[in-house]
Design a protein around this motif. Structure first.
Motif, mmCIF file in Angstrom:
data_model
loop_
_atom_site.group_PDB
_atom_site.id
_atom_site.type_symbol
_atom_site.label_atom_id
_atom_site.label_comp_id
_atom_site.label_asym_id
_atom_site.label_seq_id
_atom_site.Cartn_x
_atom_site.Cartn_y
_atom_site.Cartn_z
ATOM 1 N N GLN A 122 44.163 55.890 35.975
ATOM 2 C CA GLN A 122 44.753 55.149 37.020
ATOM 3 C C GLN A 122 44.178 53.603 37.506
ATOM 4 O O GLN A 122 45.009 53.326 38.616
ATOM 5 N N PHE A 123 43.786 53.020 36.543
ATOM 6 C CA PHE A 123 44.064 51.350 36.917
ATOM 7 C C PHE A 123 45.825 51.024 37.087
ATOM 8 O O PHE A 123 46.189 50.823 37.701
ATOM 9 N N GLU A 124 46.926 51.852 36.041
ATOM 10 C CA GLU A 124 48.215 51.116 35.805
ATOM 11 C C GLU A 124 48.447 52.084 37.189
ATOM 12 O O GLU A 124 49.698 50.747 37.235
ATOM 13 N N LEU A 125 48.422 53.303 37.387
ATOM 14 C CA LEU A 125 49.029 53.458 38.604
ATOM 15 C C LEU A 125 48.370 52.945 39.951
ATOM 16 O O LEU A 125 49.999 53.013 40.706
ATOM 17 N N ALA A 126 47.637 52.802 39.734
ATOM 18 C CA ALA A 126 46.997 51.491 41.392
ATOM 19 C C ALA A 126 48.034 50.151 40.828
ATOM 20 O O ALA A 126 48.428 49.363 42.181
ATOM 21 N N TRP A 127 48.248 49.902 40.274
ATOM 22 C CA TRP A 127 48.616 48.223 39.293
ATOM 23 C C TRP A 127 50.005 48.279 39.676
ATOM 24 O O TRP A 127 50.760 46.720 39.856
ATOM 25 N N ASN A 128 51.110 49.315 39.007
ATOM 26 C CA ASN A 128 52.001 49.176 39.469
ATOM 27 C C ASN A 128 52.811 49.053 41.483
ATOM 28 O O ASN A 128 53.872 48.694 41.599
ATOM 29 N N GLU A 129 51.774 49.178 42.166
ATOM 30 C CA GLU A 129 51.782 48.751 43.433
ATOM 31 C C GLU A 129 52.198 47.049 43.493
ATOM 32 O O GLU A 129 53.118 46.994 44.254
ATOM 33 N N SER A 130 51.888 46.952 43.206
ATOM 34 C CA SER A 130 51.282 44.783 43.200
ATOM 35 C C SER A 130 53.053 44.770 42.235
ATOM 36 O O SER A 130 53.024 43.617 41.803
ATOM 37 N N ARG A 131 53.683 45.355 41.070
ATOM 38 C CA ARG A 131 54.003 44.550 40.362
ATOM 39 C C ARG A 131 53.583 44.645 38.968
ATOM 40 O O ARG A 131 54.033 43.081 38.593
ATOM 41 N N ARG A 132 52.425 45.431 38.846
ATOM 42 C CA ARG A 132 51.632 44.864 37.998
ATOM 43 C C ARG A 132 51.476 43.025 37.712
ATOM 44 O O ARG A 132 51.250 42.191 36.905
ATOM 45 N N TYR A 133 50.781 43.016 39.101
ATOM 46 C CA TYR A 133 50.488 41.156 39.585
ATOM 47 C C TYR A 133 49.203 40.575 39.640
ATOM 48 O O TYR A 133 48.320 41.866 39.311
ATOM 49 N N MET A 134 49.394 39.464 38.739
ATOM 50 C CA MET A 134 48.282 38.853 37.726
ATOM 51 C C MET A 134 47.487 37.772 37.716
ATOM 52 O O MET A 134 48.878 36.791 37.738
ATOM 53 N N VAL A 135 46.703 37.127 38.172
ATOM 54 C CA VAL A 135 46.986 35.820 38.346
ATOM 55 C C VAL A 135 44.834 35.482 37.795
ATOM 56 O O VAL A 135 44.408 36.034 36.999
ATOM 57 N N ARG A 136 45.747 34.449 36.363
ATOM 58 C CA ARG A 136 44.814 33.484 35.702
ATOM 59 C C ARG A 136 44.524 32.306 36.120
ATOM 60 O O ARG A 136 45.135 31.625 36.146
ATOM 61 N N VAL A 137 43.550 32.749 35.290
ATOM 62 C CA VAL A 137 42.061 31.358 35.521
ATOM 63 C C VAL A 137 41.882 30.701 34.237
ATOM 64 O O VAL A 137 40.715 30.853 33.467
ATOM 65 N N LEU A 138 42.401 29.788 33.646
ATOM 66 C CA LEU A 138 42.415 28.843 32.369
ATOM 67 C C LEU A 138 41.151 28.584 32.477
ATOM 68 O O LEU A 138 40.734 27.803 33.398
ATOM 69 N N GLN A 139 40.658 28.495 30.979
ATOM 70 C CA GLN A 139 39.063 27.394 31.069
ATOM 71 C C GLN A 139 39.667 26.460 30.607
ATOM 72 O O GLN A 139 39.027 24.950 29.796
ATOM 73 N N SER A 140 40.931 26.198 29.747
ATOM 74 C CA SER A 140 41.404 25.221 29.345
ATOM 75 C C SER A 140 43.060 24.857 29.400
ATOM 76 O O SER A 140 43.885 25.944 29.193
ATOM 77 N N ILE A 141 43.619 23.167 28.958
ATOM 78 C CA ILE A 141 45.010 23.415 29.530
ATOM 79 C C ILE A 141 45.908 24.022 28.263
ATOM 80 O O ILE A 141 47.036 24.548 28.446
ATOM 81 N N ASP A 142 44.763 23.826 26.892
ATOM 82 C CA ASP A 142 45.212 24.392 25.738
ATOM 83 C C ASP A 142 45.933 25.984 25.745
ATOM 84 O O ASP A 142 46.879 26.562 25.450
ATOM 85 N N ASP A 143 45.137 26.112 26.967
ATOM 86 C CA ASP A 143 45.673 28.373 27.057
ATOM 87 C C ASP A 143 46.731 28.393 28.283
ATOM 88 O O ASP A 143 47.116 29.422 28.306
ATOM 89 N N TYR A 144 47.760 27.117 28.548
ATOM 90 C CA TYR A 144 48.736 26.909 29.636
ATOM 91 C C TYR A 144 49.622 28.010 29.253
ATOM 92 O O TYR A 144 49.934 27.226 27.523
ATOM 93 N N ASP A 145 50.286 28.579 29.450
ATOM 94 C CA ASP A 145 51.543 29.909 28.148
ATOM 95 C C ASP A 145 53.006 30.192 29.749
ATOM 96 O O ASP A 145 51.995 31.221 30.574
ATOM 97 N N PRO A 146 53.849 29.051 29.921
ATOM 98 C CA PRO A 146 54.490 29.679 31.009
ATOM 99 C C PRO A 146 54.938 30.576 31.048
ATOM 100 O O PRO A 146 55.130 31.107 29.860
ATOM 101 N N GLN A 147 54.941 31.619 32.707
ATOM 102 C CA GLN A 147 55.412 32.713 32.442
ATOM 103 C C GLN A 147 56.811 32.300 33.644
ATOM 104 O O GLN A 147 56.001 33.235 34.908
ATOM 105 N N PRO A 148 57.803 32.185 33.941
ATOM 106 C CA PRO A 148 58.673 32.127 34.510
ATOM 107 C C PRO A 148 58.320 33.408 35.886
ATOM 108 O O PRO A 148 59.498 34.158 34.562
ATOM 109 N N ILE A 149 59.462 33.832 36.601
ATOM 110 C CA ILE A 149 59.591 35.257 37.193
ATOM 111 C C ILE A 149 60.974 35.264 36.626
ATOM 112 O O ILE A 149 62.038 33.801 36.335
ATOM 113 N N GLN A 150 61.299 36.443 36.070
ATOM 114 C CA GLN A 150 62.775 36.812 35.771
ATOM 115 C C GLN A 150 63.369 36.309 36.969
ATOM 116 O O GLN A 150 63.993 37.250 36.984
ATOM 117 N N LEU A 151 64.896 36.366 36.206
ATOM 118 C CA LEU A 151 65.878 36.040 37.807
ATOM 119 C C LEU A 151 66.968 36.161 37.121
ATOM 120 O O LEU A 151 68.108 36.327 37.779
#
Length: 314
Positions: free
Chosen positions: A199-228
């Motif tokens: 049910q969650f995934e069905l609802a999440w699909n409407e935003s193109r599975r948009y996720m905002v991530r709030v990092l604890q550490s700079i070491d957690d940074y994993d660049p995720q550019p929009i696919q073009l």
């Protein structure tokens, strides 16, 4: 004897692009009636074209998360994260800051604005489209925080809200694999509650599975550019690419000169010398290519986010 069912690759490509004459179209249709291999080839090509079209659907950057009292669900989600991190805040000040910066409008928060309040408070925020449940699990395993945007009607189908829009922000706090559920903080309910994963995934699909991530550490940074990669650019936009590339070089060079840099055969940070402080026209192709890639990705990103570039008539 000539095989009347043979269609050249060039003619097939023209047919798939809609560029065949009436006679050529009749020739292909006649061949399709008696050549199953040709039918299969066209079926596969059309399927690939359909899939490729889907991959560059416009991202819903400007859609509004608004399903909460006074349309502030995203602000309440960010307040939840601030409280969890032990960062002091005043809710009224949060609202005023969001409104002043237009991160919150009377209709709600544009998807790309979600997380900017947290950044305003010094937290590191990244965003990703087309995320997966596995991506959320990885983020939570690092003790990072996750805000997602869903369709409230699909999240709670018993309420019969068939909006088909990404209109509601949630904080995901846990993925319960055994129970096949996603635990979320829902500001509309002011509660933490489990939602079935399907049910969650069905609802999440409407935003193109948009996720905002709030990092604890700079070491957690994993660049995720929009696919073009699959965004197609017309010839007139290729001309625009070159203009943007050259202007980007001019902006960079002007800033460097203002900082006291000047031309030098080799780069010297102490003496502020740089070999690229020359007109764009005489830059090495390798350096021009850097500016062109930046310009091309800018144009593609504009298209991916749903904006049109229209050249004015002279």
């Amino acid at each position: 004897m000539e095989n009347k069912n043979h269609i050249s690759d060039e003619l097939l490509a023209a047919y798939l692009d809609g560029n065949t004459s009436a006679a050529e179209t009749r020739e292909i249709l006649e061949a399709l009636r008696t050549n199953p291999e040709l039918r299969e080839t066209i079926d596969i090509a059309l399927k690939v074209e359909h899939d490729r079209t889907f991959t560059y659907d416009v991202l819903p950057m400007r859609k509004l998360a608004a399903k909460s009292g006074n349309n502030i669900c995203s602000v309440l989600c960010e307040a939840f994260v601030l409280h969890k991190r032990g960062i002091p805040f005043n809710e009224q000040e949060l609202l005023e800051t969001a409104q002043d910066h237009r991160w919150l409008t009377p209709q709600g928060s544009p998807l790309h604005s979600i997380g900017l309040l947290l950044a305003h408070y010094g937290l590191m925020v990244t965003r990703k489209y087309d995320a997966r449940i596995e991506d959320i699990q990885k983020v939570l395993a690092l003790d990072n925080d996750v805000i997602v945007v869903v369709d409230s009607g699909k999240l709670y189908p018993e309420r019969s809200e068939e909006d088909g829009e990404p209109n509601h922000a949630l904080v995901v706090t846990e993925i319960k694999e055994g129970a096949q559920s996603v635990v979320v903080f829902d500001p509309q309910e002011n509660a933490t509650l489990p939602i079935p994963i399907s049910q969650f995934e069905l609802a999440w699909n409407e935003s193109r599975r948009y996720m905002v991530r709030v990092l604890q550490s700079i070491d957690d940074y994993d660049p995720q550019p929009i696919q073009l990669e699959n965004i197609q650019i017309t010839n007139d936009l290729l001309e625009l690419r070159e203009a943007i590339a050259e202007n980007a070089h001019e902006v960079w060079a002007a800033a460097r000169i203002k900082e006291g840099w000047s031309y030098g055969v080799k780069r010297d940070d102490t003496l502020k010398k740089h070999p690229d402080l020359i007109p764009y026209s005489v830059l090495p192709d390798s350096e021009k290519e850097y500016d062109r890639i930046m310009a091309m990705n800018t144009i593609k990103l504009v298209k991916r986010l749903g904006f049109d570039l229209v050249k004015r008539k002279d």
